[in-house]
Scaffold this active site. Structure first.
Site, PDB file in Angstrom:
ATOM      1  N   CYS A   1      29.399  25.654  77.152  1.00 54.64           N
ATOM      2  CA  CYS A   1      29.723  27.017  76.728  1.00 54.64           C
ATOM      3  C   CYS A   1      29.909  27.925  77.952  1.00 54.64           C
ATOM      4  O   CYS A   1      30.823  27.703  78.733  1.00 54.64           O
ATOM      5  CB  CYS A   1      28.684  27.545  75.753  1.00 54.64           C
ATOM      6  SG  CYS A   1      29.223  29.041  74.887  1.00 54.64           S
TER       7      CYS A   1
ATOM      8  N   HIS B   1      29.443  23.633  71.528  1.00 54.16           N
ATOM      9  CA  HIS B   1      28.032  23.283  71.728  1.00 54.16           C
ATOM     10  C   HIS B   1      27.743  21.884  71.184  1.00 54.16           C
ATOM     11  O   HIS B   1      27.515  21.737  69.986  1.00 54.16           O
ATOM     12  CB  HIS B   1      27.135  24.299  71.008  1.00 54.16           C
ATOM     13  CG  HIS B   1      27.164  25.647  71.616  1.00 54.16           C
ATOM     14  ND1 HIS B   1      26.338  26.019  72.651  1.00 54.16           N
ATOM     15  CD2 HIS B   1      27.925  26.738  71.355  1.00 54.16           C
ATOM     16  CE1 HIS B   1      26.583  27.272  72.995  1.00 54.16           C
ATOM     17  NE2 HIS B   1      27.551  27.730  72.227  1.00 54.16           N
TER      18      HIS B   1
ATOM     19  N   GLU C   1      25.091  20.313  71.405  1.00 53.41           N
ATOM     20  CA  GLU C   1      23.716  20.303  70.867  1.00 53.41           C
ATOM     21  C   GLU C   1      23.639  20.858  69.451  1.00 53.41           C
ATOM     22  O   GLU C   1      22.609  20.763  68.807  1.00 53.41           O
ATOM     23  CB  GLU C   1      22.779  21.071  71.798  1.00 53.41           C
ATOM     24  CG  GLU C   1      22.983  22.571  71.866  1.00 53.41           C
ATOM     25  CD  GLU C   1      24.143  22.991  72.776  1.00 53.41           C
ATOM     26  OE1 GLU C   1      24.858  22.109  73.295  1.00 53.41           O
ATOM     27  OE2 GLU C   1      24.331  24.208  72.944  1.00 53.41           O
TER      28      GLU C   1
END
Lengths: 223, 266
Positions: free
Chosen positions: A90, A203, A205
């Site tokens: 990001c 992202h 994650e």
């Protein structure tokens, strides 16, 4: 564990930015049943000795750059980025470029390009709804021919969905550094790569299995 | 193309995920991590946890839930209910939340939205708006120009008990201006009715703000979910009971939407 598979370290660089914990958790999940140890650290020594780095980032680019400066880790990260596989996430991706419109701030200059704001005011998506900023949600990432076989994409289908939250995007000087493209008003580089550097605007994650797969590939990537 | 999001909402109280009808007969719905994992497998695009605990003592009990879910389920997590201060945001983000949702506290102190988004970024600040169509009487209330405000929707606070007199559209715009990254819009007229979203409200707010809008309140059928997007112009739809009680799965919802040409992540 025998000496041949001595534990190796993936350091998530903790310079005070927002989404560190989720990055660390997802990378730790990806490292389950591997010899990798994933640490969240602001210790320059640990970062300098790590075999892999993740540079996260969330919020305003100027704040992130300022925090990276203030943390005293900037030189260590720049040094490591010369040789060690580094994954920017990001704003951590945006920081790899030369400069950002957001706060008119210079970045790390590791990959040539500018960070620009989406100019979508008044425009409508294909279904008639207006474009919103930030782009928030899941969008597809398509690989350019040149990066179709990049080891970071191993086992991941082209056009997979990833989770985005951003108002600024990377405008690369050299299209050869584009490792993934996404459509939001225009096509932009949602993944970038150069030598030992890989970075995503989205992202991993927060992108369920496809995101964990990317972190897992990062552990076995040997650029 | 950016996918429209389907967001199951989970109620939390006393450290447990519960399900109930209109806040009565709350029943334990099971282990939060298991529930979250199940929704994730069904293709949920995000999860929202709503803390319905009345006391601030009980409120911290949501933190271990967020921690447990965030360590196992890797999709965005939003937490709402009782979020009041910038410090609340910090604690929830630390626990693993990706977004925090303000409601009454933003009405009492709108500056908290500037402060929270300034510190942690708009991407993690959601403002929840409970809106209700103005009564004939409320339409006659005079605005700053001395004219009756006319038809529209007012914002209610304190779980829908208190009419703030604020206009929902103007409030949504002000919240976006102050740094809200997203608006979670609930129609109080529709909530719990299973008769569909308030599409006029959803469309009006969605067209009024530059940030994404999540439609909530009133879903009873898959058609309702699709209408929220195609008619209401919402960027995401949130529902609780139809998912909790197994009326439909997230996967069925997405399949239905895809068949109607809506961009969803399958």
């Amino acid at each position: 564990m025998n000496s041949l598979t001595a534990s190796r370290t993936l350091a998530v660089v903790d310079y005070g930015s927002g989404n560190l914990r989720s990055v660390w958790q997802a990378a730790s999940h990806a490292a389950l049943d591997t010899e990798w140890k994933v640490v969240l650290t602001n210790d320059a020594k640990v970062i300098a000795q790590a075999q892999r780095l993740i540079l996260p980032g969330q919020g305003a680019m100027a704040d992130c750059m300022q925090e990276l400066h203030a943390s005293g880790l900037l030189e260590t990260v720049l040094q490591a980025a010369q040789t060690v596989p580094l994954f920017g996430v990001c704003v951590g991706m945006q920081m790899l470029l030369d400069h950002s419109e957001e706060g008119d701030i210079d970045a790390l200059g590791l990959i040539a390009g500018q960070v620009k704001r989406f100019e979508l005011a008044g425009r409508r998506q294909a279904d008639g709804s207006r474009y919103k900023i930030p782009q928030m949600g899941w969008n597809r990432v398509n690989r350019p021919q040149s990066h179709a076989e990049h080891p970071m994409w191993a086992g991941i289908a082209d056009g997979s969905w990833y989770y985005f939250v951003h108002s600024y995007y990377a405008d690369l000087a050299d299209p050869a550094h584009c490792a993934g493209e996404t459509e939001y008003g225009a096509r932009f580089a949602s993944a970038i790569a150069r030598d030992n550097l890989f970075a995503t605007q989205f992202h991993p994650e927060k992108s369920a299995d496809q995101g964990i797969a990317l972190y897992r590939n990062f552990l076995s990537w040997n650029p | 193309m950016l996918a429209k999001r389907i967001i199951p909402c989970l109620d939390v109280t006393g450290g447990r995920v519960v399900k109930g009808v209109n806040f009565v007969e709350l029943r334990d719905a099971g282990d939060p991590v298991e529930i979250a994992a199940r929704y994730n497998e069904q293709g949920a695009d995000e999860l929202t946890f709503l803390d319905i605990t009345a006391t601030s003592d009980g409120r911290d009990l949501i933190l271990p839930i967020v921690e447990a879910v965030a360590s196992q389920v890797f999709i965005p997590l939003t937490v709402g209910g009782g979020v009041r201060t910038v410090a609340d945001v910090r604690r929830l983000l630390n626990a693993g939340a990706d977004k925090t949702s303000f409601n009454s506290a933003a009405i009492a102190n709108p500056d908290v939205i500037n402060e929270a988004s300034g510190k942690y970024g708009s991407q993690c600040i959601v403002v929840a708006i409970d809106a209700k169509r103005r009564s004939a009487e409320a339409e006659q209330v005079l605005n700053a120009q001395g004219q009756p405000v006319g038809p529209g929707w007012n914002v209610f606070s304190h779980g829908g008990r208190k009419d703030t007199g604020l206009d929902a559209l103007q409030w949504a715009q002000e919240m976006a201006r102050r740094g809200a990254g997203e608006i979670l819009l609930t129609s109080m007229d529709k909530d719990g009715t299973k008769s569909g979203f308030d599409l006029a409200l959803t469309r009006a707010v969605s067209d009024a703000v530059p940030v994404p809008v999540i439609a909530s309140g009133g879903v009873g059928t898959l058609q309702h979910m699709a209408d929220g997007i195609t008619e209401g112009g919402a960027d995401a739809v949130l529902a609780a009971s139809i998912f909790h009680f197994g009326t439909f799965t997230v996967a069925q919802t997405k399949q239905y939407m895809a068949e109607r040409g809506i961009s969803v992540r399958l």
